[in-house]
Write an enzyme that holds these catalytic residues in place. Structure first.
Site, PDB file in Angstrom:
ATOM      1  N   TYR A   1      -4.688   4.489   7.833  1.00 59.93           N
ATOM      2  CA  TYR A   1      -6.043   3.892   7.880  1.00 59.93           C
ATOM      3  C   TYR A   1      -6.776   4.262   9.163  1.00 59.93           C
ATOM      4  O   TYR A   1      -6.819   5.421   9.558  1.00 59.93           O
ATOM      5  CB  TYR A   1      -5.969   2.366   7.751  1.00 59.93           C
TER       6      TYR A   1
ATOM      7  N   VAL B   1       1.222  -3.746   3.885  1.00 59.73           N
ATOM      8  CA  VAL B   1       1.188  -5.058   4.570  1.00 59.73           C
ATOM      9  C   VAL B   1       2.432  -5.892   4.291  1.00 59.73           C
ATOM     10  O   VAL B   1       2.635  -6.931   4.921  1.00 59.73           O
ATOM     11  CB  VAL B   1      -0.073  -5.889   4.226  1.00 59.73           C
TER      12      VAL B   1
ATOM     13  N   LYS C   1       0.440   3.384  -2.893  1.00 58.35           N
ATOM     14  CA  LYS C   1      -0.751   4.215  -3.088  1.00 58.35           C
ATOM     15  C   LYS C   1      -0.428   5.709  -3.042  1.00 58.35           C
ATOM     16  O   LYS C   1      -0.938   6.495  -3.835  1.00 58.35           O
ATOM     17  CB  LYS C   1      -1.795   3.907  -2.011  1.00 58.35           C
TER      18      LYS C   1
ATOM     19  N   SER D   1       0.798  -1.237   0.000  1.00 56.99           N
ATOM     20  CA  SER D   1       0.000   0.000   0.000  1.00 56.99           C
ATOM     21  C   SER D   1       0.822   1.275   0.000  1.00 56.99           C
ATOM     22  O   SER D   1       0.274   2.356  -0.214  1.00 56.99           O
ATOM     23  CB  SER D   1      -0.905   0.028   1.221  1.00 56.99           C
TER      24      SER D   1
ATOM     25  N   TYR E   1      -2.972  -2.828 -10.471  1.00 52.27           N
ATOM     26  CA  TYR E   1      -2.924  -2.552  -9.033  1.00 52.27           C
ATOM     27  C   TYR E   1      -2.113  -3.618  -8.287  1.00 52.27           C
ATOM     28  O   TYR E   1      -1.258  -3.297  -7.446  1.00 52.27           O
ATOM     29  CB  TYR E   1      -4.357  -2.448  -8.476  1.00 52.27           C
TER      30      TYR E   1
HETATM   31  N1  GLU Z   1      -2.005  -5.330  -1.933  1.00 51.57           N
HETATM   32  C1  GLU Z   1      -2.607  -5.115  -0.653  1.00 51.57           C
HETATM   33  C2  GLU Z   1      -4.112  -5.112  -0.800  1.00 51.57           C
HETATM   34  O1  GLU Z   1      -4.639  -4.473  -1.632  1.00 51.57           O
HETATM   35  C3  GLU Z   1      -2.124  -3.852  -0.049  1.00 51.57           C
HETATM   36  C4  GLU Z   1      -2.713  -3.614   1.292  1.00 51.57           C
HETATM   37  C5  GLU Z   1      -1.814  -2.852   2.220  1.00 51.57           C
HETATM   38  O2  GLU Z   1      -0.615  -2.858   2.035  1.00 51.57           O
HETATM   39  O3  GLU Z   1      -2.344  -2.215   3.170  1.00 51.57           O
HETATM   40  O4  GLU Z   1      -4.799  -5.785  -0.065  1.00 51.57           O
END
Ligand code: GLU
Length: 604
Positions: free
Chosen positions: A241, A259, A68, A65, A189
């Site tokens: 988050y 994650v 992002k 993430s 993604y």
């Molecule tokens: N690829 C993971 C997902 O979309 C990333 C989530 C994360 O790193 O918080 O679930």
């Protein structure tokens, strides 16, 4: 152990938190369970491009993430704020990263949760078609300062199990947020999440945000300041988050976690932090990563909203002509005029990064001075930057000051190109605004205006008789005549060098007409001297010349060689003692001026 304090601190955090094996590896992407729970790397990149690394700073892992934040920045840059901002919101949702919930307008809450990030990847797909992932990889590599790749096993693993993200993507497509096919967007993604980085890479990526969009290691400009500020603001409100509020309250540094076990954090204008440790807490954040950020923030008091600057510190010195004069030595008549009008020029020397609050303070100082000063000088030589807000305030302040009759000179702006250009654009509009390269020139110009205003130049003596030389004051006429008899007339053209630094000194020159400047090899002016003053008089005390002396105009001098002076001393011991006393008095006067200057600089 390193002697660098920051690295020592990171080393201590590493030793302490490496013991903690609490938390879990992410397992909803099966491939991520292969991570080694012992891995722990901490890196900090500074905005001057230095990277501190401790522990497993070079172990690769998937960015997840954290991508992002950077893909959102890239979308703003590539596609434009209007389109991106109308597709994805910027409100924190308070939900977990994978929440299948949209806002009341059926838009993703923000680009940091999966729904927003998938929408963002969708926008890149719209713009770049089949080249979307390659483009993302290219842009992420520019942030990291090296060519990145992706982990195909992690990608396949997530593609095989990512039904929840598929659900989110279908929801987005139902509401027209996604226009490309769901599989195409998710392919981009998932690959983007599987891009392989190290803690070192993350630190440089974060430092690129800290450094106003310029990668501090490669020097490449990656983002505009507008995009940097927007990216950091969504990191603050939603980067962590459903822990974002707590994070902002306790740690106060914009951050994003993934994650895969990574965390990036950006302290604007200072540093970028990259941490890798794959054991995660219940919010999906690296346990040791959070501990390290907490320790750093509390030990060094790095909370972004904890600002202790005093706006007044931007004024490094403030004085009028009683405090500081230019390096132009004035004849007695001119000096008397300046002494009588000392307070009519106020000078403010500014220092540091000038922001809105600083300039607002400066504007009040200037407005106060307006009642007594006819001229103001603002020097920027020690200023590192002037913010846009400060430029606006200054412009309006100068408009008002010059319109009310105050002449303002701005000096030392050349090292700040865009500020200097702004000043140039005001010059035409404000007739009483001037610009000078150096503060000393600005002060000299201001002194000239005062002398001119008070008729000083009418009284200026262009030519001086030897008897009127300050160095010969009080000598009997007969001694002056004897000196004159042993002198040689010298004439110099404008631009000609009269004395060269480091040469052996063999004479003293008495200026009878014209103007000369004493300069260092760098071109820095130490003094300007005119008729009635001496150059090279230090030859009476020193063996070598300490600086160059150049003729500014046509110059007539009378030269007294040291040999001739030695003979004179034999014949007129009392008169030569008087000369040395005069020399001491002239030096004392210079010392007094220098001390006043030190005092003016030190008292602010
Ligand atoms: N690829 C993971 C997902 O979309 C990333 C989530 C994360 O790193 O918080 O679930």
């Amino acid at each position: 152990m390193s002697d660098l304090p920051l690295l020592r601190f990171l080393g201590r955090c590493h030793v302490e938190f490496a013991q903690d094996f609490s938390g879990k590896l992410a397992d909803y992407i099966p491939e991520l369970t292969k991570a080694d729970p012992a891995h722990f790397g901490i890196c900090i990149a500074t905005v001057d491009g230095y990277v501190h690394a401790t522990g497993d700073g070079y172990v690769p892992f998937t960015i997840q993430s954290i991508s992002k934040a950077f893909v959102f920045a890239m979308a703003l840059e590539l596609i434009g704020a209007e389109k991106v901002e109308s597709t994805i919101g910027v409100e924190p949702s308070g939900d977990a990263f994978n929440s299948i919930r949209l806002n009341a307008d059926n838009r993703p809450f923000n680009p940091m949760v999966n729904a927003g990030a998938i929408a963002c990847s969708g926008l890149i797909c719209d713009a770049e078609g089949n080249g979307a992932f390659e483009r993302i990889l290219h842009e992420l590599s520019r942030f990291a300062g090296r060519r990145l790749d992706y982990d195909s096993d992690v990608f396949e693993s997530e593609r095989a199990t990512g039904d929840r993200n598929r659900a989110i993507a279908y929801l987005l497509r139902t509401h027209g947020v996604l226009r490309c096919e769901v599989d195409q967007v998710l392919d981009v993604y998932f690959r983007q999440c599987a891009v392989r980085v190290t803690a070192h890479d993350l630190a440089v990526m974060a430092a690129t945000l800290a450094n106003n969009g310029i990668n501090p290691v490669t020097g490449e400009s990656v983002l505009s300041p507008y995009v940097v500020a927007r990216t950091l603001s969504v990191m603050v409100s939603a980067g962590m988050y459903d822990y974002a509020g707590e994070w902002g309250y306790r740690i106060g540094i914009p951050a994003k976690s993934g994650v895969g076990g990574g965390i990036v954090a950006t302290l604007p204008s200072q540093l970028g932090l990259g941490i890798y440790s794959p054991l995660l807490d219940s919010h999906g954040h690296s346990v040791r990563g959070v501990q390290t950020c907490e320790a750093l923030s509390s030990h060094f008091d790095l909370h972004l909203l904890n600002q202790v600057a005093d706006v007044r510190n931007c004024v490094g010195a403030a004085y009028d002509l009683a405090g500081v004069s230019s390096r132009r030595n004035r004849q007695a008549g001119e000096q008397a005029i300046l002494d009588a009008h000392q307070s009519s020029v106020i000078t403010l020397e500014l220092a540091g990064a000038i922001n809105f609050g600083n300039m607002e303070y400066v504007s009040r100082r200037l407005s106060e001075a307006k009642s007594r000063a006819l001229q103001a000088i603002i020097d920027f030589r020690r200023v590192s930057s002037v913010s846009q807000a400060a430029v606006r305030l200054l412009e309006s302040c100068l408009d008002a000051l010059t319109a009310s009759g105050v002449t303002v000179t701005l000096s030392g702006t050349a090292h700040m190109a865009s500020f200097s250009a702004a000043v140039d654009s005001w010059l035409g509009r404000m007739p009483k605004l001037h610009k000078a390269a150096l503060l000393d020139e600005a002060v000299e110009w201001a002194e000239d205006q005062i002398i001119y205003l008070h008729g000083g130049y009418d009284r200026l003596r262009e030519q001086t008789a030897l008897a009127d030389q300050a160095l010969l004051e009080g000598l009997p006429a007969e001694a002056v005549e004897s000196l004159a008899a042993s002198m040689t007339e010298r004439r110099f053209q404008p631009g000609e060098r009269i004395i060269a630094a480091n040469e052996r000194a063999h004479s003293v020159l008495f200026i009878s007409r014209g103007m000369v400047s004493v300069k260092l090899a760098s071109g820095l002016r130490l003094a300007t001297l005119v008729a009635g003053m001496t150059v090279g008089e230090m030859a009476l005390l020193e063996t070598y010349r300490s600086a160059d002396v150049w003729a500014d105009t046509r110059v007539d001098c009378l030269e007294l060689s040291l040999d001739a002076y030695a003979r004179f001393r034999e014949e007129h011991p009392q008169a030569s003692e008087r000369i040395i006393r005069n020399l001491a008095a002239l030096l004392a006067r210079k010392l007094i001026v220098a001390n006043r200057k030190i005092d003016a600089l030190a008292s602010y």
